[in-house]
Scaffold this motif. Structure first.
Motif, short mmCIF file in Angstrom:
data_model
loop_
_atom_site.label_atom_id
_atom_site.label_comp_id
_atom_site.label_asym_id
_atom_site.label_seq_id
_atom_site.Cartn_x
_atom_site.Cartn_y
_atom_site.Cartn_z
N CYS A 41 27.94 -4.67 14.24
CA CYS A 41 27.59 -5.60 15.31
C CYS A 41 28.35 -6.92 15.15
N LEU A 45 31.05 -8.40 17.84
CA LEU A 45 30.89 -9.72 18.43
C LEU A 45 32.11 -10.60 18.16
N ARG A 127 21.82 -11.28 9.56
CA ARG A 127 21.14 -10.80 10.77
C ARG A 127 20.72 -11.97 11.64
N ILE A 130 23.71 -13.60 13.39
CA ILE A 130 24.23 -12.76 14.48
C ILE A 130 23.30 -12.81 15.69
N GLU A 131 21.99 -12.72 15.44
CA GLU A 131 21.03 -12.76 16.53
C GLU A 131 21.11 -14.09 17.28
N ALA A 134 24.31 -14.18 19.41
CA ALA A 134 24.29 -13.22 20.52
C ALA A 134 23.15 -13.50 21.50
N GLN A 136 20.27 -12.21 21.16
CA GLN A 136 19.58 -10.93 21.22
C GLN A 136 19.03 -10.59 19.84
N LEU A 138 18.11 -7.84 16.79
CA LEU A 138 18.94 -6.79 16.20
C LEU A 138 18.76 -5.46 16.90
N ASP A 140 18.13 -4.82 20.05
CA ASP A 140 18.92 -4.83 21.29
C ASP A 140 20.41 -4.80 21.00
N LEU A 141 20.83 -5.51 19.95
CA LEU A 141 22.25 -5.51 19.59
C LEU A 141 22.72 -4.12 19.18
N GLN A 145 25.67 -2.37 21.10
CA GLN A 145 26.96 -2.34 20.43
C GLN A 145 27.26 -1.01 19.74
#
Length: 297
Positions: A41, A45, A127, A130-131, A134, A136, A138, A140-141, A145
């Protein structure tokens, strides 16, 4: 007599062949194979221009890439006796801040980029980073993705005891997946193999991103009780050699009652990806089964 652990596995060949061992519809905890999904992911991204792997986390000395490669110098909560005691007692997961405070009380281990130490805390922070970027969660990611592009219908980020109770092992009915602070995906053995195969087939990342993901820091040679003859770590990937099977690239995972190994074997005459799941505590059992199925194909 030594007990033979139950084996559930899937073997996918790059030429399209597929074999399953055990009930193909059973769901399993993927444990640390989730780290591979988190890394994928992040790289997707980055390809989309939504984050920079080499940017420093706000107010921190390490980068996202250093978190994903376990080179940020952070300790691990797996070394905390109180953590394991709470899991055994079937307590509710600790609040996130309490977990991080307890883990970080052990102290930073080295300056970022100057060593290597496996850290679930690092992947928790990755995590969250990244959330936030994004916008979103994890789950949903992963759907957007990875699971969506590859058609992995079984894959879910487990967040409740009820979701975890859907998995094959009886012990899962009383385990709260919140104890895996970076998140724990659940899904079939076939979908675990399909995720790893899709990654190395170039279905998820551009060639340059996949090449960077595979860059490996060598950590040593053989590991006692495990099939590795040379081992290292890349970006969300364990990477090394397993004797006659040659290179193995993927990830193993372990929880309080089950283990798994999901690996791609690129050096065999017929390239293959294997996902193996069994009960117990010894990752070497699942790894050896993955190697055995790879070379017997």
């Amino acid at each position: 007599m030594t007990r033979q652990p139950p084996l559930h596995a899937c073997r996918l060949f790059d030429d399209g062949g597929c074999e399953t061992f055990g009930d193909p519809d059973l769901m399993f905890p993927w444990w640390s194979v989730t780290k591979t999904a988190i890394a994928i992911c992040a790289l997707r991204l980055a390809e989309q221009g939504r984050l920079d792997l080499d940017a420093h986390m706000p107010d921190q000395p390490f980068t996202l890439h250093q978190l994903l490669t376990h080179r940020a110098g952070l300790p691990d909560y797996g070394s905390l006796p109180a953590y394991h005691a709470a899991v055994r007692a079937d307590e509710e997961p600790w609040p996130r801040d309490a977990l991080v405070e307890a883990a970080m009380a052990q102290g930073r281990l080295f300056a970022p980029g100057q060593g290597w130490r496996y850290s679930n805390v690092g992947y928790l922070l990755a995590r969250e980073w990244i959330e936030a970027v994004a916008g979103q969660g994890l789950g949903d990611l992963v759907r957007a993705q990875i699971a969506g592009p590859l058609g992995l219908d079984s894959v879910v980020l487990a967040q409740t005891r009820g979701q975890f109770a859907r998995t094959a092992w009886p012990e899962a009915r009383r385990y709260h997946p919140g104890w895996v602070y970076h998140g724990c995906l659940i899904g079939t053995a076939r979908d675990a193999a399909r995720m790893m195969q899709g990654l190395f087939a170039g279905q998820l990342l551009r060639a340059e991103s996949l090449s960077r993901m595979r860059e490996t820091l060598r950590l040593g040679d053989a590991l006692p009780g495990r099939p590795w003859t040379a081992h290292g770590y890349a970006t969300g990937l364990m990477s090394g050699r397993v004797g006659a099977a040659g290179r193995a690239i993927g990830h193993s995972g372990a929880g309080p009652f089950s283990v798994n190994a999901v690996y791609h074997f690129p050096d065999l005459p017929r390239q293959v990806t294997v996902a193996s799941f069994t009960d117990g505590h010894d990752e070497g059992v699942a790894e050896r089964e993955a190697v055995r199925l790879a070379v017997s194909g």
